[in-house]
Design a protein around this motif. Structure first.
Motif, PDB file in Angstrom:
ATOM      1  N   TYR A  67      -7.645   2.318   4.067  1.00  0.00           N
ATOM      2  CA  TYR A  67      -7.209   1.165   3.274  1.00  0.00           C
ATOM      3  C   TYR A  67      -6.671   0.034   4.154  1.00  0.00           C
ATOM      4  O   TYR A  67      -6.628  -1.121   3.741  1.00  0.00           O
ATOM      5  CB  TYR A  67      -6.129   1.594   2.274  1.00  0.00           C
ATOM      6  CG  TYR A  67      -6.596   2.658   1.322  1.00  0.00           C
ATOM      7  CD1 TYR A  67      -7.600   2.395   0.393  1.00  0.00           C
ATOM      8  CD2 TYR A  67      -6.043   3.936   1.363  1.00  0.00           C
ATOM      9  CE1 TYR A  67      -8.040   3.389  -0.467  1.00  0.00           C
ATOM     10  CE2 TYR A  67      -6.485   4.923   0.503  1.00  0.00           C
ATOM     11  CZ  TYR A  67      -7.477   4.655  -0.407  1.00  0.00           C
ATOM     12  OH  TYR A  67      -7.922   5.630  -1.247  1.00  0.00           O
ATOM     13  N   TYR A  70      -6.263   2.244  -5.795  1.00  0.00           N
ATOM     14  CA  TYR A  70      -7.283   2.108  -4.761  1.00  0.00           C
ATOM     15  C   TYR A  70      -8.206   3.315  -4.680  1.00  0.00           C
ATOM     16  O   TYR A  70      -9.163   3.305  -3.917  1.00  0.00           O
ATOM     17  CB  TYR A  70      -6.683   1.790  -3.387  1.00  0.00           C
ATOM     18  CG  TYR A  70      -5.450   2.553  -2.958  1.00  0.00           C
ATOM     19  CD1 TYR A  70      -5.335   3.928  -3.078  1.00  0.00           C
ATOM     20  CD2 TYR A  70      -4.388   1.855  -2.393  1.00  0.00           C
ATOM     21  CE1 TYR A  70      -4.211   4.594  -2.660  1.00  0.00           C
ATOM     22  CE2 TYR A  70      -3.240   2.519  -1.959  1.00  0.00           C
ATOM     23  CZ  TYR A  70      -3.166   3.894  -2.102  1.00  0.00           C
ATOM     24  OH  TYR A  70      -2.041   4.556  -1.685  1.00  0.00           O
ATOM     25  N   ASN A  71      -7.968   4.354  -5.487  1.00  0.00           N
ATOM     26  CA  ASN A  71      -8.908   5.469  -5.561  1.00  0.00           C
ATOM     27  C   ASN A  71     -10.040   5.204  -6.551  1.00  0.00           C
ATOM     28  O   ASN A  71     -11.122   5.785  -6.429  1.00  0.00           O
ATOM     29  CB  ASN A  71      -8.186   6.756  -5.959  1.00  0.00           C
ATOM     30  CG  ASN A  71      -7.342   7.314  -4.834  1.00  0.00           C
ATOM     31  OD1 ASN A  71      -7.588   7.045  -3.668  1.00  0.00           O
ATOM     32  ND2 ASN A  71      -6.328   8.096  -5.188  1.00  0.00           N
ATOM     33  N   ASP A 128     -11.733  -1.450  -6.857  1.00  0.00           N
ATOM     34  CA  ASP A 128     -12.080  -2.172  -5.645  1.00  0.00           C
ATOM     35  C   ASP A 128     -10.833  -2.921  -5.153  1.00  0.00           C
ATOM     36  O   ASP A 128     -10.400  -3.893  -5.781  1.00  0.00           O
ATOM     37  CB  ASP A 128     -13.221  -3.151  -5.935  1.00  0.00           C
ATOM     38  CG  ASP A 128     -13.739  -3.858  -4.693  1.00  0.00           C
ATOM     39  OD1 ASP A 128     -12.935  -4.178  -3.796  1.00  0.00           O
ATOM     40  OD2 ASP A 128     -14.954  -4.107  -4.616  1.00  0.00           O
ATOM     41  N   LEU A 129     -10.264  -2.466  -4.046  1.00  0.00           N
ATOM     42  CA  LEU A 129      -9.012  -3.045  -3.550  1.00  0.00           C
ATOM     43  C   LEU A 129      -9.184  -4.510  -3.189  1.00  0.00           C
ATOM     44  O   LEU A 129      -8.360  -5.354  -3.562  1.00  0.00           O
ATOM     45  CB  LEU A 129      -8.510  -2.250  -2.343  1.00  0.00           C
ATOM     46  CG  LEU A 129      -7.223  -2.753  -1.683  1.00  0.00           C
ATOM     47  CD1 LEU A 129      -6.048  -2.717  -2.654  1.00  0.00           C
ATOM     48  CD2 LEU A 129      -6.897  -1.926  -0.439  1.00  0.00           C
ATOM     49  N   ARG A 130     -10.248  -4.852  -2.488  1.00  0.00           N
ATOM     50  CA  ARG A 130     -10.430  -6.230  -2.050  1.00  0.00           C
ATOM     51  C   ARG A 130     -10.661  -7.165  -3.242  1.00  0.00           C
ATOM     52  O   ARG A 130     -10.170  -8.305  -3.258  1.00  0.00           O
ATOM     53  CB  ARG A 130     -11.584  -6.343  -1.057  1.00  0.00           C
ATOM     54  CG  ARG A 130     -11.322  -5.597   0.256  1.00  0.00           C
ATOM     55  CD  ARG A 130     -12.277  -6.049   1.330  1.00  0.00           C
ATOM     56  NE  ARG A 130     -12.018  -7.435   1.709  1.00  0.00           N
ATOM     57  CZ  ARG A 130     -12.877  -8.184   2.395  1.00  0.00           C
ATOM     58  NH1 ARG A 130     -14.061  -7.679   2.746  1.00  0.00           N
ATOM     59  NH2 ARG A 130     -12.576  -9.429   2.716  1.00  0.00           N
ATOM     60  N   ALA A 142      -0.210  -1.160  -4.869  1.00  0.00           N
ATOM     61  CA  ALA A 142      -1.411  -0.322  -4.783  1.00  0.00           C
ATOM     62  C   ALA A 142      -1.013   1.130  -4.588  1.00  0.00           C
ATOM     63  O   ALA A 142      -0.125   1.451  -3.794  1.00  0.00           O
ATOM     64  CB  ALA A 142      -2.299  -0.786  -3.629  1.00  0.00           C
ATOM     65  N   LEU A 184       0.858  -1.188   0.000  1.00  0.00           N
ATOM     66  CA  LEU A 184       0.000   0.000   0.000  1.00  0.00           C
ATOM     67  C   LEU A 184       0.894   1.237   0.000  1.00  0.00           C
ATOM     68  O   LEU A 184       1.777   1.369   0.841  1.00  0.00           O
ATOM     69  CB  LEU A 184      -0.897   0.014   1.236  1.00  0.00           C
ATOM     70  CG  LEU A 184      -1.909  -1.122   1.369  1.00  0.00           C
ATOM     71  CD1 LEU A 184      -2.653  -1.026   2.700  1.00  0.00           C
ATOM     72  CD2 LEU A 184      -2.897  -1.095   0.209  1.00  0.00           C
TER      73      LEU A 184
END
Length: 325
Positions: free
Chosen positions: A220, A191-192, A195-197, A170, A146
């Motif tokens: 996050y 991640y903006n 969908d991160l997940r 990310a 991240l």
């Protein structure tokens, strides 16, 4: 000596270039002519009075320097005048010289230039300590970074790949993430806008990520923690988003995973021999050409404020360096 001084807590533009008397050397100390000083996020936090370590005012920011020994104090051994060195100083590096204790210094090989030498500690040292020592990263494991476009995040991407991991990087800018992909990341996610997940699930075939390297904090962090694998390791490295997350302890229980703090500066103070061994490992990779830092830009000493402003405004990919000489 010349130094960019923080005389009151405030923005980068509050730094003032001053001519100061050179401090005398105590026993065991060295005077080092600074040829390069790495710029790091803690420099900004120190200037705002928000870092966990608060140097007394006035002070010069800049925690890691590379240069040449120009004077040795009484009983100083190991580094004669003319030796090329790298120093972890905490603060004071935005200057054309620093005074350091011998234990703060390591030799800089001739094959490593000063700019490269100045960025190997805070970024690459933190990442190697985090991944190898704290997370015990193994070849074939997956890593989510991240804040991968910053200096520390990009170093984590590079080192995780060298250690045989698969890396999902990310960040919040497609243009910057393209540069991270070119530096070796296996996949990237904005991640903006994404969908991160979902990206983590796709990257790991639904198993979750083995190691999370979190330089960002904020919202996050919990999303990433919820997507860790069984026995995953969540590395708490920094909070560039400005918000310290409150991680749900039940997630650690349900996943059998661990949240692990990474405080490189205090690690070097408490375990200096381990830190030196890790530095030598980094040196080997740099000298062999397996590892090359991404230097976004260098700045003269008088423009150190502009360097910090570029970092504050998220304009940097990789590392920036102040070059006093």
């Amino acid at each position: 000596m010349k130094a960019m001084m923080c005389r009151a807590f405030g923005p980068p533009e509050s730094l003032v270039l001053q001519e100061l008397p050179s401090p005398p050397l105590a026993p065991g100390q060295l005077r080092v002519a600074v040829h390069a000083c790495g710029v790091n996020f803690p420099d900004l936090l120190m200037m705002q009075g928000r870092y966990q370590f608060k140097p007394p005012l006035p002070f010069a920011p800049g925690g890691e320097v590379a240069g040449v020994v120009v004077e040795t104090g009484p009983d100083a051994t190991g580094f004669p005048v003319g030796a090329r060195v790298r120093c972890s100083v905490g603060h004071g590096g935005f200057a054309d010289e620093v005074v350091v204790a011998g234990k703060q210094v390591v030799a800089l090989p001739d094959a490593v230039d000063f700019v490269t030498g100045a960025v190997m500690g805070a970024a690459y040292g933190t990442s190697l300590h985090a991944l190898a020592d704290r997370a015990q990263l193994a070849p074939g494991e997956s890593v989510l970074v991240l804040g991968a476009t910053g200096g520390v995040g990009l170093s984590a991407v590079q080192l995780a790949k060298l250690m045989g991991a698969r890396v999902l990087a990310a960040g919040g800018s497609d243009a910057k993430l393209a540069q991270v992909a070119a530096a070796g990341a296996d996949a990237v996610v904005n991640y903006n806008t994404q969908d991160l997940r979902a990206a983590i699930a796709a990257f790991t075939d639904g198993k979750g990520v083995d190691v999370v390297y979190d330089t960002v904090g904020g919202s996050y962090s919990e999303l990433a923690l919820r997507s860790t694998a069984w026995r995953g390791r969540f590395l708490v490295v920094g909070f560039t988003a400005g918000e310290i997350p409150k991680l749900a302890a039940n997630l650690l229980l349900l996943k059998g995973c661990a949240a692990i703090g990474v405080f490189y500066g205090d690690y070097l103070r408490r375990e200096p021999e381990h830190g030196r061994a890790e530095f030598q490992r980094l040196m080997g990779w740099f000298e062999s050409g397996q590892l090359k830092p991404h230097i976004h830009r260098t700045y003269p000493l008088a423009e150190a404020s502009a360097a910090l402003r570029a970092m504050a405004d998220r304009q940097v990919v990789g590392k920036i360096v102040v070059v006093p000489r």
